[in-house]
Design an enzyme around this catalytic site. Structure first.
Site, short mmCIF file in Angstrom:
data_model
loop_
_atom_site.label_atom_id
_atom_site.label_comp_id
_atom_site.label_asym_id
_atom_site.label_seq_id
_atom_site.Cartn_x
_atom_site.Cartn_y
_atom_site.Cartn_z
CE1 TYR A 18 -2.33 -18.01 -36.80
CE2 TYR A 18 -2.36 -19.06 -34.68
CZ TYR A 18 -2.38 -19.14 -36.24
OH TYR A 18 -2.04 -20.11 -36.77
CD GLU A 40 3.15 -23.27 -36.88
OE1 GLU A 40 3.88 -23.49 -35.73
OE2 GLU A 40 2.09 -22.93 -36.50
CD1 TRP A 48 0.70 -18.60 -31.67
CD2 TRP A 48 2.26 -19.32 -33.24
NE1 TRP A 48 0.16 -18.53 -33.02
CE2 TRP A 48 1.13 -18.86 -33.85
CE3 TRP A 48 3.59 -19.59 -33.44
CZ2 TRP A 48 1.29 -18.79 -35.07
CZ3 TRP A 48 3.61 -19.61 -35.19
CH2 TRP A 48 2.38 -19.25 -35.81
#
Length: 199
Positions: A18, A40, A48
């Site tokens: 990512y 998000e 995350w």
């Protein structure tokens, strides 16, 4: 002192792909934008890493992040999502995703796409973006909006200037960088100083 993402992500099996290939890279693809928005929103209060590990399940659950399909979800879809152990089963977040898809459909009537809507308002300071998102969408606090926009190149700070990925991102001329070049002075000084090479 905690590590920055640029220091912590390299070599990590989940974070590295990512960080190295998506974070801070601009995109004009509404599916990419909507996916990042969904992720998000769901990250709020969680790590995350948790979200990235569930990313494939989110993609399946939300029909490949097709805005029109998600906007048409019914109560049966809400029930299906609440029963899906592969995603975050939080009713507020699920409702926000569906409602935000509907609002993106509505704003496309004037702007043509989510991407065009973002570009029409760019550049703004982080505080101005947060106000705009709070007026326009649901479940959009400062952290969610800031990370969403930073992850897509609308705000500086995704990579520090010494990060090997920085050059690749800079070559794509993300919106924040173009704005600085054109004289925009509304970005946070700390984020900006970390995101630009030393003179």
């Amino acid at each position: 002192m905690s590590l920055t993402y640029c220091e912590a992500a390299p070599g990590h099996p989940t974070h590295a792909p990512y960080h190295d290939g998506e974070y801070g890279f601009p995109s004009g693809d509404d599916r990419v934008l909507f996916e990042r928005f969904v992720l998000e929103i769901n990250q709020a209060g969680l790590s995350w890493l948790t979200i990235l590990k569930k990313r494939d399940a989110f993609r399946v659950a939300f029909d490949g992040f097709d805005v029109d399909r998600v906007a048409a979800y019914t109560d049966d879809d809400r029930a299906r999502l609440m029963a899906d152990a592969g995603i975050i089963r939080n009713r507020l977040k699920i409702d926000a995703v569906i409602e935000n898809a509907r609002r993106i459909v509505a704003l496309r009537a004037d702007h043509g796409s989510f991407d065009a809507w973002l570009r029409a308002h760019h550049p703004l300071s982080k505080a101005e973006w947060i106000k705009l998102f709070k007026r326009s969408f649901r479940f959009t606090g400062g952290e969610i909006v800031g990370e969403f926009l930073m992850s897509l190149g609308y705000l500086p700070g995704a990579h520090h200037a010494g990060c090997p990925v920085w050059t690749r991102v800079a070559a794509l001329d993300p919106p924040w960088m173009a704005a600085v070049r054109q004289g925009f002075a509304g970005y946070d000084a700390q984020s900006l100083s970390n995101s630009l090479p030393s003179p």
